[in-house]
Design an enzyme around this catalytic site. Structure first.
Site, PDB file in Angstrom:
ATOM      1  N   SER A 143       0.883  -1.178   0.000  1.00 25.53           N
ATOM      2  CA  SER A 143       0.000   0.000   0.000  1.00 25.53           C
ATOM      3  C   SER A 143       0.913   1.218   0.000  1.00 25.53           C
ATOM      4  O   SER A 143       2.112   1.091   0.291  1.00 25.53           O
ATOM      5  CB  SER A 143      -0.825  -0.025   1.292  1.00 25.53           C
ATOM      6  N   TYR A 156      -1.547  -1.289  10.463  1.00 26.54           N
ATOM      7  CA  TYR A 156      -1.593  -1.398   8.994  1.00 26.54           C
ATOM      8  C   TYR A 156      -0.251  -0.970   8.399  1.00 26.54           C
ATOM      9  O   TYR A 156       0.329  -1.662   7.566  1.00 26.54           O
ATOM     10  CB  TYR A 156      -2.735  -0.523   8.466  1.00 26.54           C
TER      11      TYR A 156
HETATM   12  N1  LIG Z   1      -8.709  -0.428  -0.950  1.00 25.17           N
HETATM   13  C1  LIG Z   1      -7.656   0.344  -0.804  1.00 25.17           C
HETATM   14  O1  LIG Z   1      -7.786   1.586  -0.812  1.00 25.17           O
HETATM   15  C2  LIG Z   1      -6.296  -0.275  -0.630  1.00 25.17           C
HETATM   16  C3  LIG Z   1      -5.166   0.575  -0.747  1.00 25.17           C
HETATM   17  C4  LIG Z   1      -3.910   0.018  -0.613  1.00 25.17           C
HETATM   18  C5  LIG Z   1      -3.766  -1.333  -0.370  1.00 25.17           C
HETATM   19  N2  LIG Z   1      -4.866  -2.138  -0.259  1.00 25.17           N
HETATM   20  C6  LIG Z   1      -4.652  -3.558  -0.003  1.00 25.17           C
HETATM   21  O2  LIG Z   1      -5.287  -4.320  -1.016  1.00 25.17           O
HETATM   22  C7  LIG Z   1      -5.502  -5.651  -0.536  1.00 25.17           C
HETATM   23  C8  LIG Z   1      -6.913  -6.094  -0.897  1.00 25.17           C
HETATM   24  O3  LIG Z   1      -7.851  -5.338  -0.139  1.00 25.17           O
HETATM   25  P1  LIG Z   1      -9.137  -4.662  -0.792  1.00 25.17           P
HETATM   26  O4  LIG Z   1      -8.992  -3.203  -0.627  1.00 25.17           O
HETATM   27  O5  LIG Z   1      -9.406  -5.217  -2.120  1.00 25.17           O
HETATM   28  O6  LIG Z   1     -10.258  -5.099   0.269  1.00 25.17           O
HETATM   29  P2  LIG Z   1     -11.471  -6.147   0.161  1.00 25.17           P
HETATM   30  O7  LIG Z   1     -12.013  -6.251   1.563  1.00 25.17           O
HETATM   31  O8  LIG Z   1     -12.408  -5.736  -0.916  1.00 25.17           O
HETATM   32  O9  LIG Z   1     -10.755  -7.503  -0.257  1.00 25.17           O
HETATM   33  C9  LIG Z   1      -9.950  -8.219   0.652  1.00 25.17           C
HETATM   34  C10 LIG Z   1     -10.237  -9.712   0.495  1.00 25.17           C
HETATM   35  O10 LIG Z   1      -9.415 -10.435   1.436  1.00 25.17           O
HETATM   36  C11 LIG Z   1     -10.209 -11.449   2.041  1.00 25.17           C
HETATM   37  N3  LIG Z   1      -9.641 -11.819   3.337  1.00 25.17           N
HETATM   38  C12 LIG Z   1      -9.665 -11.103   4.501  1.00 25.17           C
HETATM   39  N4  LIG Z   1      -9.084 -11.794   5.490  1.00 25.17           N
HETATM   40  C13 LIG Z   1      -8.671 -12.974   4.942  1.00 25.17           C
HETATM   41  C14 LIG Z   1      -7.999 -14.112   5.472  1.00 25.17           C
HETATM   42  N5  LIG Z   1      -7.641 -14.177   6.763  1.00 25.17           N
HETATM   43  N6  LIG Z   1      -7.737 -15.137   4.646  1.00 25.17           N
HETATM   44  C15 LIG Z   1      -8.115 -15.091   3.339  1.00 25.17           C
HETATM   45  N7  LIG Z   1      -8.753 -14.052   2.784  1.00 25.17           N
HETATM   46  C16 LIG Z   1      -9.019 -12.999   3.579  1.00 25.17           C
HETATM   47  C17 LIG Z   1     -11.593 -10.829   2.137  1.00 25.17           C
HETATM   48  O11 LIG Z   1     -12.602 -11.800   2.301  1.00 25.17           O
HETATM   49  C18 LIG Z   1     -11.680 -10.074   0.821  1.00 25.17           C
HETATM   50  O12 LIG Z   1     -12.234 -10.886  -0.201  1.00 25.17           O
HETATM   51  C19 LIG Z   1      -5.234  -5.600   0.972  1.00 25.17           C
HETATM   52  O13 LIG Z   1      -3.954  -6.140   1.238  1.00 25.17           O
HETATM   53  C20 LIG Z   1      -5.245  -4.113   1.277  1.00 25.17           C
HETATM   54  O14 LIG Z   1      -4.474  -3.810   2.421  1.00 25.17           O
HETATM   55  C21 LIG Z   1      -6.121  -1.632  -0.385  1.00 25.17           C
END
Ligand SMILES: NC(=O)c1ccc[n+]([C@@H]2O[C@H](COP(=O)([O-])OP(=O)(O)OC[C@H]3O[C@@H](n4cnc5c(N)ncnc54)[C@H](O)[C@@H]3O)[C@@H](O)[C@H]2O)c1
Length: 283
Positions: A143, A156
């Site tokens: 991130s 985080y």
């Molecule tokens: N959305 C943002 O703005 C953003 C920005 C930077 C980084 N990220 C990173 O992107 C990645 C994906 O997140 P997202 O934003 O798509 O959120 P999201 O909640 O839409 O997707 C995350 C997925 O991970 C799954 N998950 C959660 N805990 C789990 C576990 N213990 N085992 C297996 N699966 C699990 C959830 O069920 C979900 O399907 C994360 O690592 C997040 O930190 C997101």
């Protein structure tokens, strides 16, 4: 991995958000998709959508923090399409709040999924990936929170700085065998991250809810996960290391790097650091 057609990609947290964005783009590029996720109904829906799109796809219900289960799933996912070439360690969660109000359970949950989940993915899949050399690639989702510390995001930030560090180390470790490595550092993306406590296990539930996850409104204005998926695909094809999808964070990173560099010349600039923290408070 220049030619991705017919290759198999495993994506953790692949049922939603950025993970599903990658899956959808990879499917369009002719890849076989293995989704790993902790949320069964969403996982089923995601696999169906990919199949409707014409892709070969399977889903496995797994918690990335469960080492034994991850080892079993690695075997199953190899068997699904004969091999695994691409691993996207993407599952992630967030518990936000000032440090003195965060609980040990907050730390254990966030570091467990965001950091140990990546470690478990690597340990489970590295032997298979190394077998494919330059026909294999690893993408770890960090991130901008892995490049800049921000208020209320200590667990985080800790997890994401660690993922950047692991990725740099991994790239050096794997250079000789040719396996590619990328680290994805997005800003705000339109996903379900703000409701990540939906997947928080009972034993790590917090007792008194504090700032907690938002109502979804912060991320609603974020980037489209499909666009992020497209940038990830290009990074896999060109073996690009840093995937920085949000140029609006460039100046903050420059400021941080400037303060760091100045410190090496004995010119630590406290004002630059203070200004940097003040700006980042708004996120
Ligand atoms: N959305 C943002 O703005 C953003 C920005 C930077 C980084 N990220 C990173 O992107 C990645 C994906 O997140 P997202 O934003 O798509 O959120 P999201 O909640 O839409 O997707 C995350 C997925 O991970 C799954 N998950 C959660 N805990 C789990 C576990 N213990 N085992 C297996 N699966 C699990 C959830 O069920 C979900 O399907 C994360 O690592 C997040 O930190 C997101």
């Amino acid at each position: 991995v220049k030619n991705v057609e017919g290759k198999t990609a495993v994506i953790t947290g692949g049922a939603s958000g950025i993970g599903f964005g990658m899956a959808s783009v990879f499917a369009d590029a002719g890849m076989n998709i293995v989704l790993l996720d902790i949320e069964q109904s969403v996982l089923d829906g995601a696999v169906k959508t990919l199949k409707d799109q014409g892709a070969k796809a399977v889903g496995y219900l797994v918690d990335v923090t469960n080492r034994a289960a991850m080892a079993d799933i690695a075997e199953a996912s190899k068997a699904a399409f004969g091999e695994v070439n691409i691993l996207c360690n993407n599952a992630g969660v967030n518990a936000a709040g000032p440090i003195d109000q965060l609980t040990y359970e907050d730390w254990d949950w966030v570091l467990g999924v965001n950091l140990n989940g990546v470690v478990n993915g690597l340990v489970s899949y590295l032997p298979e990936l190394k077998r494919h050399g330059a026909d294999a690639h690893i993408v770890n989702t960090a991130s901008v929170g892995g490049l800049l510390g921000m208020a209320n995001l200590a667990p985080y930030n800790a997890s994401k700085f660690a993922v950047v560090g692991i990725s740099e180390s991994l790239r050096a470790d794997l250079a000789e065998v040719g396996v590619g490595v990328s680290v994805l550092c997005p800003g705000i993306v339109r996903t379900n991250l703000e409701s990540s406590s939906r997947n928080r296990p009972m034993h790590l539930k917090k007792t008194g809810e504090i700032a907690g996850p938002g109502d979804g409104s912060t991320l609603a204005a974020g980037a489209d996960p499909l666009d992020i998926g497209q940038e990830v695909l290009e990074a896999i094809q060109t073996n690009k290391f840093f995937i920085c999808t949000h140029p609006e964070f460039k100046d903050f990173v420059r400021q941080r790097n400037g303060a760091l560099e100045a410190a090496f010349h004995g010119n630590a600039d406290p004002e630059a650091v203070t200004a940097m923290s003040a700006i980042l408070k708004s996120f």
